[in-house]
Design a protein around this motif. Structure first.
Motif, PDB file in Angstrom:
ATOM      1  N   MET A  20       0.804  -1.301  -0.184  1.00  0.00           N
ATOM      2  CA  MET A  20      -0.033   0.470   0.040  1.00  0.00           C
ATOM      3  C   MET A  20       0.956   1.451  -0.351  1.00  0.00           C
ATOM      4  SD  MET A  20      -3.255  -0.880   0.134  1.00  0.00           S
ATOM      5  CE  MET A  20      -4.413  -2.445   0.267  1.00  0.00           C
ATOM      6  N   SER A  21       2.200   1.200  -0.461  1.00  0.00           N
ATOM      7  CA  SER A  21       2.940   2.364  -0.328  1.00  0.00           C
ATOM      8  C   SER A  21       2.787   3.135  -1.916  1.00  0.00           C
ATOM      9  CB  SER A  21       4.399   1.626   0.061  1.00  0.00           C
ATOM     10  OG  SER A  21       4.851   0.853  -0.111  1.00  0.00           O
ATOM     11  N   LYS A  44       1.368  -0.025 -20.273  1.00  0.00           N
ATOM     12  CA  LYS A  44       3.523  -0.535 -20.439  1.00  0.00           C
ATOM     13  C   LYS A  44       3.344  -0.883 -18.433  1.00  0.00           C
ATOM     14  CE  LYS A  44       6.117   2.240 -21.501  1.00  0.00           C
ATOM     15  NZ  LYS A  44       7.039   3.823 -21.225  1.00  0.00           N
ATOM     16  N   PHE A  45       4.272  -2.368 -18.554  1.00  0.00           N
ATOM     17  CA  PHE A  45       4.782  -2.543 -17.243  1.00  0.00           C
ATOM     18  C   PHE A  45       6.153  -1.548 -17.075  1.00  0.00           C
ATOM     19  CE2 PHE A  45       8.665  -5.105 -15.021  1.00  0.00           C
ATOM     20  CZ  PHE A  45       7.429  -6.234 -14.282  1.00  0.00           C
ATOM     21  N   VAL A  46       6.332  -0.637 -16.141  1.00  0.00           N
ATOM     22  CA  VAL A  46       7.007  -0.608 -14.557  1.00  0.00           C
ATOM     23  C   VAL A  46       8.146  -0.818 -13.933  1.00  0.00           C
ATOM     24  CG1 VAL A  46       7.370   2.235 -13.830  1.00  0.00           C
ATOM     25  CG2 VAL A  46       5.204   1.622 -15.244  1.00  0.00           C
ATOM     26  N   ALA A  47       9.317  -1.970 -14.683  1.00  0.00           N
ATOM     27  CA  ALA A  47      10.328  -2.473 -14.326  1.00  0.00           C
ATOM     28  C   ALA A  47      10.622  -2.192 -13.081  1.00  0.00           C
ATOM     29  CB  ALA A  47      11.309  -2.650 -15.278  1.00  0.00           C
ATOM     30  N   GLU A  48      10.611  -0.511 -13.122  1.00  0.00           N
ATOM     31  CA  GLU A  48      11.627  -0.217 -11.471  1.00  0.00           C
ATOM     32  C   GLU A  48      10.318   0.275 -10.295  1.00  0.00           C
ATOM     33  OE1 GLU A  48      10.068   3.191 -14.037  1.00  0.00           O
ATOM     34  OE2 GLU A  48      11.284   1.147 -14.763  1.00  0.00           O
ATOM     35  N   LYS A  49       8.840  -0.315 -11.222  1.00  0.00           N
ATOM     36  CA  LYS A  49       8.139   0.287  -9.599  1.00  0.00           C
ATOM     37  C   LYS A  49       8.029  -1.799  -8.509  1.00  0.00           C
ATOM     38  CE  LYS A  49       6.504   4.569 -10.504  1.00  0.00           C
ATOM     39  NZ  LYS A  49       5.536   5.309 -10.329  1.00  0.00           N
ATOM     40  N   SER A  95       4.936  -7.602  -3.422  1.00  0.00           N
ATOM     41  CA  SER A  95       4.145  -6.747  -3.222  1.00  0.00           C
ATOM     42  C   SER A  95       3.395  -5.861  -4.066  1.00  0.00           C
ATOM     43  CB  SER A  95       5.271  -5.436  -2.043  1.00  0.00           C
ATOM     44  OG  SER A  95       5.077  -4.492  -1.838  1.00  0.00           O
ATOM     45  N   ARG A  96       3.884  -5.239  -4.876  1.00  0.00           N
ATOM     46  CA  ARG A  96       3.231  -4.747  -6.118  1.00  0.00           C
ATOM     47  C   ARG A  96       3.760  -4.784  -7.550  1.00  0.00           C
ATOM     48  NH1 ARG A  96       6.624   1.150  -3.585  1.00  0.00           N
ATOM     49  NH2 ARG A  96       8.139   0.265  -4.874  1.00  0.00           N
ATOM     50  N   VAL A  97       2.934  -4.206  -8.689  1.00  0.00           N
ATOM     51  CA  VAL A  97       3.379  -4.875  -9.461  1.00  0.00           C
ATOM     52  C   VAL A  97       2.403  -3.196 -10.367  1.00  0.00           C
ATOM     53  CG1 VAL A  97       3.278  -5.646 -11.650  1.00  0.00           C
ATOM     54  CG2 VAL A  97       2.956  -7.346  -9.394  1.00  0.00           C
ATOM     55  N   VAL A  98       3.089  -2.908 -10.865  1.00  0.00           N
ATOM     56  CA  VAL A  98       2.595  -1.017 -11.399  1.00  0.00           C
ATOM     57  C   VAL A  98       2.293  -1.439 -12.920  1.00  0.00           C
ATOM     58  CG1 VAL A  98       2.895   1.093 -12.020  1.00  0.00           C
ATOM     59  CG2 VAL A  98       3.162   0.031  -9.362  1.00  0.00           C
ATOM     60  N   GLU A 150      -3.655   3.829 -14.683  1.00  0.00           N
ATOM     61  CA  GLU A 150      -2.347   3.518 -13.935  1.00  0.00           C
ATOM     62  C   GLU A 150      -3.258   1.365 -13.700  1.00  0.00           C
ATOM     63  OE1 GLU A 150       0.937   5.600 -12.081  1.00  0.00           O
ATOM     64  OE2 GLU A 150       0.056   4.790 -10.706  1.00  0.00           O
ATOM     65  N   VAL A 151      -2.906   0.533 -13.612  1.00  0.00           N
ATOM     66  CA  VAL A 151      -3.202  -0.216 -13.151  1.00  0.00           C
ATOM     67  C   VAL A 151      -1.760  -0.901 -12.004  1.00  0.00           C
ATOM     68  CG1 VAL A 151      -4.353  -2.980 -13.302  1.00  0.00           C
ATOM     69  CG2 VAL A 151      -4.774  -1.093 -14.787  1.00  0.00           C
ATOM     70  N   ARG A 152      -2.630  -0.836 -11.058  1.00  0.00           N
ATOM     71  CA  ARG A 152      -0.927  -1.322  -9.861  1.00  0.00           C
ATOM     72  C   ARG A 152      -2.374  -2.437  -9.488  1.00  0.00           C
ATOM     73  NH1 ARG A 152      -2.128   4.640  -6.616  1.00  0.00           N
ATOM     74  NH2 ARG A 152      -1.894   6.071  -8.569  1.00  0.00           N
ATOM     75  N   TRP A 153      -0.866  -2.728  -9.154  1.00  0.00           N
ATOM     76  CA  TRP A 153      -1.532  -4.925  -7.965  1.00  0.00           C
ATOM     77  C   TRP A 153      -1.172  -4.840  -7.259  1.00  0.00           C
ATOM     78  CZ3 TRP A 153      -0.193  -9.456 -12.031  1.00  0.00           C
ATOM     79  CH2 TRP A 153      -1.438  -9.089 -12.857  1.00  0.00           C
ATOM     80  N   HIS A 154      -2.183  -4.870  -5.764  1.00  0.00           N
ATOM     81  CA  HIS A 154      -1.576  -5.245  -4.375  1.00  0.00           C
ATOM     82  C   HIS A 154      -1.481  -6.381  -4.887  1.00  0.00           C
ATOM     83  CE1 HIS A 154      -1.711  -1.088  -3.410  1.00  0.00           C
ATOM     84  NE2 HIS A 154      -2.838  -0.811  -4.967  1.00  0.00           N
ATOM     85  N   ILE A 155      -0.293  -7.407  -4.021  1.00  0.00           N
ATOM     86  CA  ILE A 155       0.377  -8.365  -3.092  1.00  0.00           C
ATOM     87  C   ILE A 155       0.150  -8.850  -2.280  1.00  0.00           C
ATOM     88  CG2 ILE A 155       1.629 -10.524  -3.801  1.00  0.00           C
ATOM     89  CD1 ILE A 155       0.816  -9.213  -6.288  1.00  0.00           C
TER      90      ILE A 155
END
Length: 530
Positions: A22-23, A192-197, A202-205, A234-239
């Protein structure tokens, strides 16, 4: 306190916890916050069939053809195609405006390299290439297939969305051997897959790709067909591995959707006016799998006797509970109920009156000699644990010498690959599920293969099923495909490579303000906020 009460109490209090993932910094962008069913550990949707990777692939990559709501192919990256010489020559032209996320144009050479790599992994891709004499790029926009024999399902193959996704990636990445994982995510899809995030566990952006040009025709968005119109930035995945925590986050408005809702949470979410539930249209079909190499289930008459005693209602109730029958089907054959290849052929074998005494006598008459039946019971997987318990009780009533061996799911998956006799560390019966699109037709249906020791675990041999499967690939039209699938289902009930235990429809949950979520798969280019 029972399991349901405990979980619901946990859900109610979990919103106060510090939730993992959630950060994310507040960017001011419109984001869809999602809890996937599992962590994303492998990124390459050609290398693995893992469902979470296939969903990831839908964000990043595109395919030459999409599938509409009837699972029929429709041009996606393609402007047009022509078929000549009685279906032996296909020329496929890419549409204008296709760009990869690194800024390079999508070329026919990229598509050819991608198809060649994909075809070495995917069952349908392998069948296509067995019929192909050559696959070449005539120029930057034109792909040409020269076939040795007609392959009527060529467009269906190039539109494969699951199993192994027929995704198009740059040639330099597609030249990676199929035995190795592509780690750099450069596609031409709407996000686009944001590799650095990306932080595994924890997370995927994913960010909306400004260079993506949707189709401009009048085909409405359906499944993976039509224009892919991204409505969020954006699509944000929270694991969030703990389901109670995920549900609490959804109710608190900290996430917008949860991919997999356990039965325990359906009552509380059904009564929550801020949440709506989405019944997924492609179910998991439960599978009772026999070991065909060893007694007693190397005997088809014994397998048929067991089939005559299986009650799908009992299995579905045990596996899913009785409170929400709308999320399961106890009238399930080989293919997804209600889908194009589904039929009523031979269904009386599953839905007719169950006669345990007659089945027990048939097992004796078939020559059962008291061999120990080793039944694998994965106690940490509630669905298959329930199936194992129902089966153990049924088998005892049928007169089998049952040995229930409990283990965790990971051990069961390893154990089921052991071809030794049950008394020497092997097994007799195991449980699993065929998921989603793999149940639509014979192309990716692992449980249907009848090619002996080359088949899926259980290793059935059925020359007839194998021939029918090949006939289906060569079928000239949909009606012929349907007819062949009726024959396949009848042959399954005769050879019994496995027994379908029923269809369970996954349930996702979304905040009420989010609309147009696709029921077939977790796709994010149609979902929008009111």
């Amino acid at each position: 306190m029972d399991r349901r009460s405990f979980l619901l109490a946990s859900s109610a209090s979990a919103a106060a916890w510090a939730l993992p993932g959630m950060s994310f910094a507040q960017s001011g962008k419109l984001a869809f916050r999602w809890v996937p069913q599992a962590d994303l550990t492998l990124l390459d949707p050609v290398f693995t069939t893992a469902a979470v990777t296939q969903v990831h692939g839908q964000l990043v990559f595109d395919t030459l053809y999409g599938l509409d709501n009837d699972y029929q192919p429709s041009p996606q990256m393609v402007a047009n195609h022509v078929s000549e010489n009685d279906g032996l020559l296909w020329k496929i032209t890419l549409r204008d405006g296709l760009v990869f996320h690194d800024g390079s144009p999508v070329r026919a050479q990229d598509a050819v390299a991608s198809i060649l790599r994909w075809s070495k992994k995917d069952l349908m891709g392998k069948s296509l290439m067995q019929s192909t004499e050559s696959l070449t790029a005539l120029d930057d926009k034109t792909i040409q297939f020269k076939l040795k024999k007609p392959f009527p399902l060529i467009l269906n193959a190039l539109g494969r969305q699951s199993g192994n996704m027929a995704c198009i990636m740059p040639e330099r990445l597609a030249q990676t051997p199929e035995t190795e994982v592509v780690k750099e995510m450069v596609g031409s899809g709407p996000f686009k897959f944001v590799a650095e995030k990306w932080m595994s566990g924890s997370r995927v952006v994913y960010e909306k790709f400004a260079g993506y040009v949707p189709r401009a025709d009048d085909h409405k968005p359906e499944f993976t067909a039509g224009p892919k119109l991204a409505h969020v930035d954006e699509v944000r995945w929270h694991i969030i591995p703990d389901r109670a925590t995920a549900i609490a986050a959804l109710q608190a408005g900290e996430v917008d959707g949860v991919e997999m809702v356990d039965n325990d949470f359906l009552p509380v979410l059904t009564s929550d006016p801020s949440i709506h539930l989405v019944k997924r249209s492609l179910p998991t079909i439960g599978v009772m799998r026999f070991n065909h190499l060893h007694a007693p289930f190397n005997n088809p008459a014994i397998r048929r006797a067991v089939l005559s005693a299986v009650n799908q209602t009992e299995y579905m109730t045990a596996m899913n509970g009785a409170d929400f029958p709308e999320y399961w089907s106890d009238k399930c054959g080989v293919f997804v109920p209600g889908s194009p290849m589904d039929s009523d052929a031979g269904m009386e074998k599953l839905t007719g009156k169950r006669d345990i005494d007659a089945a027990r006598e048939a097992i004796k008459a078939a020559g059962y000699n008291g061999e120990k039946v080793v039944l694998l019971d994965p106690v940490d997987f509630p669905t298959w644990h329930a199936a194992a318990l129902v089966t153990a009780d049924l088998f005892k009533r049928l007169g089998f010498n049952v040995d229930v061996q409990t283990m965790d799911w990971g051990t069961a998956v390893q154990r089921r690959n052991n071809q030794d006799a049950p008394a020497a560390g092997g097994w007799s019966v195991a449980f699993t599920g065929n998921t989603g699109p793999n149940n639509l037709d014979p192309a990716g249906h692992l449980a249907l293969r009848g090619n002996g020791k080359q088949a899926w675990f259980g290793w059935p041999t059925s020359e007839r099923i194998e021939k029918l499967r090949l006939d289906w690939f060569n079928a000239p039209d949909l009606e012929t495909q349907k007819k062949i699938c009726r024959e396949i289902q009848l042959q399954v009930f005769e050879d019994v490579p496995y027994i379908p235990l029923g269809a369970t429809y996954p349930v996702s949950a979304l905040r009420k303000e989010w609309k147009d979520f696709q029921p077939q798969m977790s796709l994010f280019y149609t979902v929008r906020k009111d």
